[in-house]
Design a protein around this motif. Sequence first.
Motif, mmCIF file in Angstrom:
data_model
loop_
_atom_site.group_PDB
_atom_site.id
_atom_site.type_symbol
_atom_site.label_atom_id
_atom_site.label_comp_id
_atom_site.label_asym_id
_atom_site.label_seq_id
_atom_site.Cartn_x
_atom_site.Cartn_y
_atom_site.Cartn_z
ATOM 1 N N SER A 135 -105.580 -35.687 30.889
ATOM 2 C CA SER A 135 -104.861 -35.118 32.121
ATOM 3 C C SER A 135 -105.702 -34.597 33.324
ATOM 4 O O SER A 135 -106.845 -34.578 32.971
ATOM 5 C CB SER A 135 -103.993 -34.057 32.065
ATOM 6 O OG SER A 135 -104.829 -32.591 31.590
ATOM 7 N N ALA A 137 -106.270 -32.040 34.962
ATOM 8 C CA ALA A 137 -106.727 -30.607 34.818
ATOM 9 C C ALA A 137 -107.709 -30.675 33.693
ATOM 10 O O ALA A 137 -108.680 -29.930 33.806
ATOM 11 C CB ALA A 137 -105.724 -29.674 34.417
ATOM 12 N N HIS A 164 -106.720 -27.992 41.564
ATOM 13 C CA HIS A 164 -107.434 -29.018 40.397
ATOM 14 C C HIS A 164 -106.741 -28.952 39.335
ATOM 15 O O HIS A 164 -107.305 -29.193 38.351
ATOM 16 C CB HIS A 164 -108.750 -28.310 40.495
ATOM 17 C CG HIS A 164 -109.538 -28.525 41.612
ATOM 18 N ND1 HIS A 164 -110.048 -29.532 42.130
ATOM 19 C CD2 HIS A 164 -110.008 -27.284 42.551
ATOM 20 C CE1 HIS A 164 -110.684 -29.500 43.386
ATOM 21 N NE2 HIS A 164 -110.584 -27.957 43.597
ATOM 22 N N GLY A 165 -105.422 -28.396 39.119
ATOM 23 C CA GLY A 165 -104.785 -28.298 37.935
ATOM 24 C C GLY A 165 -104.507 -26.838 37.662
ATOM 25 O O GLY A 165 -104.885 -26.025 38.198
ATOM 26 N N GLU A 216 -111.610 -31.570 46.583
ATOM 27 C CA GLU A 216 -110.968 -32.734 46.772
ATOM 28 C C GLU A 216 -111.222 -33.258 48.283
ATOM 29 O O GLU A 216 -111.173 -32.591 49.184
ATOM 30 C CB GLU A 216 -109.371 -32.431 46.671
ATOM 31 C CG GLU A 216 -108.923 -31.989 45.593
ATOM 32 C CD GLU A 216 -107.585 -30.883 46.151
ATOM 33 O OE1 GLU A 216 -106.317 -31.527 46.313
ATOM 34 O OE2 GLU A 216 -107.773 -29.738 46.353
ATOM 35 N N ASP A 248 -113.244 -34.226 43.185
ATOM 36 C CA ASP A 248 -112.101 -34.289 42.258
ATOM 37 C C ASP A 248 -111.051 -35.469 42.887
ATOM 38 O O ASP A 248 -110.791 -35.155 44.053
ATOM 39 C CB ASP A 248 -111.217 -32.737 42.106
ATOM 40 C CG ASP A 248 -109.896 -32.961 41.398
ATOM 41 O OD1 ASP A 248 -109.557 -34.199 41.188
ATOM 42 O OD2 ASP A 248 -109.326 -32.087 41.271
ATOM 43 N N VAL A 250 -108.403 -37.084 41.455
ATOM 44 C CA VAL A 250 -107.398 -37.165 40.328
ATOM 45 C C VAL A 250 -106.226 -37.716 41.248
ATOM 46 O O VAL A 250 -105.568 -38.662 40.675
ATOM 47 C CB VAL A 250 -107.128 -35.830 39.954
ATOM 48 C CG1 VAL A 250 -105.569 -35.983 39.016
ATOM 49 C CG2 VAL A 250 -108.128 -35.431 38.748
ATOM 50 N N GLN A 251 -106.095 -37.234 42.501
ATOM 51 C CA GLN A 251 -104.820 -37.844 43.298
ATOM 52 C C GLN A 251 -105.482 -38.750 44.338
ATOM 53 O O GLN A 251 -104.711 -39.846 44.492
ATOM 54 C CB GLN A 251 -104.178 -36.620 44.036
ATOM 55 C CG GLN A 251 -103.030 -36.970 44.913
ATOM 56 C CD GLN A 251 -102.186 -35.771 45.392
ATOM 57 O OE1 GLN A 251 -101.603 -35.703 46.329
ATOM 58 N NE2 GLN A 251 -102.306 -34.694 44.559
ATOM 59 N N LYS A 279 -104.274 -39.965 37.031
ATOM 60 C CA LYS A 279 -102.836 -40.437 37.915
ATOM 61 C C LYS A 279 -102.824 -41.772 37.651
ATOM 62 O O LYS A 279 -102.440 -42.426 36.565
ATOM 63 C CB LYS A 279 -102.996 -39.935 39.085
ATOM 64 C CG LYS A 279 -102.907 -38.185 39.217
ATOM 65 C CD LYS A 279 -101.773 -37.639 40.129
ATOM 66 C CE LYS A 279 -102.083 -36.296 40.537
ATOM 67 N NZ LYS A 279 -100.948 -35.459 40.605
HETATM 68 C C1 LIG Z 1 -106.886 -33.344 43.011
HETATM 69 C C2 LIG Z 1 -106.156 -33.018 41.593
HETATM 70 N N1 LIG Z 1 -106.702 -32.326 40.542
HETATM 71 C C3 LIG Z 1 -106.264 -32.098 39.386
HETATM 72 C C4 LIG Z 1 -105.078 -32.163 39.440
HETATM 73 C C5 LIG Z 1 -104.365 -31.686 37.999
HETATM 74 O O1 LIG Z 1 -103.831 -32.982 37.151
HETATM 75 P P1 LIG Z 1 -102.858 -32.889 36.016
HETATM 76 O O2 LIG Z 1 -101.669 -32.413 36.723
HETATM 77 O O3 LIG Z 1 -102.907 -34.190 35.509
HETATM 78 O O4 LIG Z 1 -103.343 -31.809 35.099
HETATM 79 C C6 LIG Z 1 -104.140 -32.545 40.326
HETATM 80 C C7 LIG Z 1 -102.687 -32.698 40.057
HETATM 81 O O5 LIG Z 1 -101.808 -32.805 41.084
HETATM 82 C C8 LIG Z 1 -104.641 -32.983 41.596
HETATM 83 O O6 LIG Z 1 -103.796 -33.474 42.566
#
Ligand SMILES: Cc1ncc(COP(=O)(O)O)c(C=O)c1O
Length: 476
Positions: A135, A137, A164-165, A216, A248, A250-251, A279
């Motif tokens: 995931s 996070a 960041h989760g 981010e 980061d 992730v998104q 994601k």
């Molecule tokens: C920039 C960012 N980092 C980390 C996360 C956390 O990801 P997860 O919900 O898969 O733990 C998210 C979730 O939206 C996110 O947008």
Amino acid sequence: MLMETSESTPRPPGLDIRALLQEHQGRNYELHAQHVNPSNVKTLKTIGFDHCYVRGEGPYLWDVAGTKYLDMLSGYGVFGLGRNHPEVRRVLSDFLATEYPSLVKMEAPLLSGLLAAELKKRMPNTLDMVFFANSGAEGVEAAIKYAKCATGRAAVVYCKKAYHGLTYGALSVNGDESFRSGFEPYLPECRMIDFNDLDALERELRRGDVAAFVIEPIQGKGVFLGTPEFLIGAQKLCRKHGAVFIDDEVQSGMGRTGKFLAIEHAGPEADPDIVVLSKTLSGGFVPVAAVLCKRWIHDKVFSSMQRSVVHSSTFSQGNFAMAAGLAALDVLDRHQLIANAERMGNRLGEGLRAMMPRFEFMKEVRWRGLMLGIEFGSPRSLTLKTAWSICHGLDKSLFPQACVMPLMNKHHIITQVAGHAIDVVKLIPPFVIGEPDVKWFLDAFEDVMVGMHKFPGPAWDVITDIGKAALTNRAR
Ligand SMILES: Cc1ncc(COP(=O)(O)O)c(C=O)c1O
């Protein structure tokens, strides 16, 4: 006893998932109210989001009554490729048919090696080693641990409104009190600065105890864009002061913003020490995250044979997730979805911006590719100012619901408010949307704006009722 699916084919024994879905169709909210999360059920019912979806394809969903929805939320950004992409599905079912072993653990799995190599190729800079998590996070947790171990320092700097989760390390660098409240104490020495404030970052770094700056490049909460000066400047400052720069993505990564990483918009100097992806990497099927880092960081963490699994997780490198990741990258490339994300993002962004002179509530439209934020602000005219003040007086997070709710109820478009106490509606649709979807959204948004700019008017009755109900609830 064998169950019959048709007269000619007997069903093998075991759970019949189709029959189960059919038997319980429509019971979603009743079950969740009883067993999962009653508060969430209440919220969804209040804002009219309590639909039961039974099919998904590309950027569309269909509910139990057959109504079609345009999904501009894509499961918080998971469905970059759209839902049920046929090519990812084929890869996954082919893989299942191989009966290939997964998670042997005392081995080096082939597919994670291949996926790591594919991800590295797409980085703007040299990142040498890849860790796989399950995931976003969990990926961020790994990045924070790596930075602390590699530098031998304790502090982590993060930005206001950062997300960041919600695991403990990630929550400790969350810049929004509404997520943190009730979960204290956090990781020690996590210090917050304003987004895009290079001086504040330098002040923190000069203290000499900072292991990492985590950022981010485009903040998910509010869709605030990191300036190139800030992102490149922060990177240089981190290097000068011996801190790790954690990007980061992730998104924002995997092409959502029109480049593989959003930080690439800052120019050719983009050179993060650690990148976290998740994601869209899942192909919309199997949870996965990837943490890419420079070799010196990796070598400090996994510094000997004894420490060769010092950071790990049972489900890390599961072959089903790795197959989904490889398929996702293949689909992104062959269908040129990153270019489409840029093109469609510009169509949406420019279309929205063109409406601004007509609609006083529209303050700003920000975007990079298919990560868009529509920010509302206090209007000029007196009557509309009243609507603005009433809404904000009732609840600081209420105003954008006046847009999100009719988009859903009247136009069947799924969007979200971009954070707590932020007057921003966010759009993170799948990268596969086309011109008709852009038109569907822009026409709907225009209609909603017309309604919102009539006060008093029906658009406001529902919202003020919700605000009053929330106030009464809080007073209890
Ligand atoms: C920039 C960012 N980092 C980390 C996360 C956390 O990801 P997860 O919900 O898969 O733990 C998210 C979730 O939206 C996110 O947008």
